[in-house]
Structures are given as structure tokens and as C-alpha cells.
Design a protein around this motif. Structure first.
Motif, short mmCIF file in Angstrom:
data_model
loop_
_atom_site.label_atom_id
_atom_site.label_comp_id
_atom_site.label_asym_id
_atom_site.label_seq_id
_atom_site.Cartn_x
_atom_site.Cartn_y
_atom_site.Cartn_z
N TYR A 97 -17.59 -50.18 29.39
CA TYR A 97 -17.26 -48.77 29.23
C TYR A 97 -15.91 -48.67 28.52
O TYR A 97 -15.16 -49.64 28.43
N LEU A 98 -15.64 -47.48 28.02
CA LEU A 98 -14.36 -47.21 27.36
C LEU A 98 -13.56 -46.22 28.19
O LEU A 98 -14.10 -45.26 28.73
N SER A 99 -12.29 -46.48 28.27
CA SER A 99 -11.36 -45.58 28.96
C SER A 99 -10.58 -44.79 27.92
O SER A 99 -10.68 -45.04 26.72
N ARG A 100 -9.78 -43.86 28.38
CA ARG A 100 -8.92 -43.09 27.47
C ARG A 100 -8.01 -44.03 26.68
O ARG A 100 -7.81 -43.83 25.48
N ASP A 101 -7.47 -45.02 27.36
CA ASP A 101 -6.57 -45.96 26.67
C ASP A 101 -7.27 -46.71 25.56
O ASP A 101 -6.68 -46.97 24.52
N ASP A 102 -8.54 -47.05 25.76
CA ASP A 102 -9.30 -47.73 24.71
C ASP A 102 -9.35 -46.85 23.46
O ASP A 102 -9.19 -47.33 22.34
N PHE A 103 -9.58 -45.56 23.65
CA PHE A 103 -9.63 -44.64 22.52
C PHE A 103 -8.26 -44.46 21.89
O PHE A 103 -8.13 -44.41 20.67
N LEU A 104 -7.24 -44.33 22.72
CA LEU A 104 -5.90 -44.10 22.18
C LEU A 104 -5.36 -45.30 21.42
O LEU A 104 -4.39 -45.18 20.68
N ASN A 105 -5.99 -46.46 21.59
CA ASN A 105 -5.60 -47.64 20.83
C ASN A 105 -6.27 -47.72 19.47
O ASN A 105 -5.99 -48.62 18.69
N VAL A 106 -7.17 -46.78 19.18
CA VAL A 106 -7.79 -46.72 17.85
C VAL A 106 -6.72 -46.23 16.88
O VAL A 106 -6.17 -45.13 17.06
N PRO A 107 -6.39 -47.03 15.86
CA PRO A 107 -5.29 -46.67 14.96
C PRO A 107 -5.41 -45.27 14.36
O PRO A 107 -4.42 -44.53 14.28
N LEU B 117 -6.77 -42.64 15.61
CA LEU B 117 -6.45 -41.64 16.62
C LEU B 117 -4.98 -41.71 17.02
O LEU B 117 -4.37 -40.69 17.32
N ALA B 118 -4.42 -42.90 17.01
CA ALA B 118 -3.02 -43.07 17.39
C ALA B 118 -2.08 -42.33 16.44
O ALA B 118 -1.06 -41.80 16.86
N VAL B 119 -2.43 -42.26 15.16
CA VAL B 119 -1.56 -41.59 14.19
C VAL B 119 -1.94 -40.13 13.97
O VAL B 119 -1.21 -39.39 13.34
N ASN B 120 -3.08 -39.71 14.50
CA ASN B 120 -3.52 -38.33 14.34
C ASN B 120 -2.74 -37.46 15.32
O ASN B 120 -2.73 -37.74 16.52
N PRO B 121 -2.10 -36.38 14.84
CA PRO B 121 -1.33 -35.54 15.77
C PRO B 121 -2.20 -34.92 16.87
O PRO B 121 -1.70 -34.53 17.91
#
Length: 195
Positions: free
Chosen positions: A45-55, A57-61
């Protein structure tokens, strides 16, 4: 599939996902590969942190709002109380971003579904309304220091005033949909998935 012991998709799972989402076999295999690469701990499964580590998404405001909308939408479907997305949930959410087919109807990918996803990004407190303050938070994250606080207030006031048909000081989903009538949401919220 929802746990780490399930590493491969079975043909019947692929067929079910194809029928449910309108993704083709190659797209599902590619999405599964991407899912596995995001699931760095191999938990299934994916957690919020897994998504937030997507480059991207990380740079998207609005990256954190996009991620929150993913989990909010999965929760509203009644299948995500633990704030985790398994592959099936992941692919169902991504199905919202397919270009809308004029030939084949996809139950997960209508104009209304795309608008609901966008609405969930603005509804910070998840009460099914967008308030002036919520709109200001999102607007501020998009424009940052490029406008003054006074300009931000004026934009927020005007937006709420124009969209708030019943004059209750907040925007409901129905009002949001009416305000977005002339917006090509189908194009703006579509991703071309490779075959």
C-alpha cells in the motif's frame, strides 16, 4: 494484492481493473510497476509520505492538497479508513484523470468526478464547503509572495462572491460546478497514460 505477499497481478485482476477503469492491459502493468516503485517498503500500500516523496508532487505548490484529495476521495468511497491506498484504490483514483472518452463511458471518469477531485483540494476542513479562508490558503500556496495580502483578499472575496449563489458565504459543490461550467476541466484534469 493489498498486502506485501502479493507481488504480481493475476490475469483476472487485470481484467477486472480493465472493466472498471477503462485502462488497457499495458497501462495497468505500467501503473502497477509505478505503484511498486512508490511502495519503497514493500508493504502493498501507499501512504501519504510515499506520495509526498514523488518529485513532481514535492515541487508542486499544491502537492500536499493533491495527495490529500487522493486520500479524501478514497475515504468518501468507503474504502480507505486507514489512510493507505492499495493498488486497486490507486488505479481507481488515477482513472479520474483519463481523458473522457466520447465513445465509451467510464463510471470513474466523468466531468463531475473531475470537479469533485478539484473541489476536495480546496475543501481543507472536509466539511463539503469552500470558505473564503480555505480559498485564500490555496491561492496563497499557488501565488506565494507574488501578490500582496490585500490583493489576495480581493481575489478571494470576488471569487466567493461570484460563485456563492445562495449568499451563505461559502461555496458548495453544486456552486463550484456552476462556477466551473465554462472551464475545460476535461482537458485540464486529464493525463495521457502511455500504452
Amino acid at each position: 494484492m493489498g498486502n506485501s505477499s502479493s507481488l504480481m497481478l493475476r490475469d483476472e485482476e487485470i481484467e477486472e481493473i480493465m472493466n472498471e477503469t477503462e485502462f488497457n492491459r499495458n497501462q495497468i502493468v505500467r501503473l502497477y510497476s509505478r505503484f511498486l516503485s512508490l511502495d519503497k517498503k514493500g508493504q502493498g500500500y501507499l501512504s501519504r509520505d510515499d506520495f509526498l516523496n514523488v518529485p513532481e508532487l514535492a515541487v508542486n505548490p499544491l502537492g500536499d492538497r493533491i495527495v490529500d484529495a487522493f486520500f479524501t476521495l478514497a475515504s468518501s468511497n468507503g474504502d480507505n479508513e486507514e489512510q493507505q491506498l492499495n493498488f486497486r484504490q490507486f488505479v481507481r483514483i488515477l482513472a479520474h484523470f483519463q481523458p473522457i472518452s466520447r465513445v465509451k463511458k467510464n463510471a470513474l471518469n466523468s466531468r463531475k468526478d473531475k470537479l469533485l477531485f478539484a473541489f476536495k483540494m480546496y475543501d481543507l476542513n472536509k466539511n463539503d464547503y469552500i470558505t473564503r479562508e480555505e480559498f485564500k490558503v490555496i491561492l496563497n500556496s499557488m501565488v506565494g509572495a507574488n501578490i500582496t495580502s490585500d490583493q489576495l483578499d480581493k481575489i478571494a472575496d470576488r471569487t466567493i462572491e461570484e460563485a456563492d449563489a445562495d449568499r451563505d458565504g461559502k461555496i458548495s459543490f453544486e456552486e463550484f460546478c456552476r462556477a466551473m461550467e465554462k472551464t475545460d476541466i476535461e482537458e485540464k484534469m486529464s493525463i495521457r497514460f502511455l500504452n
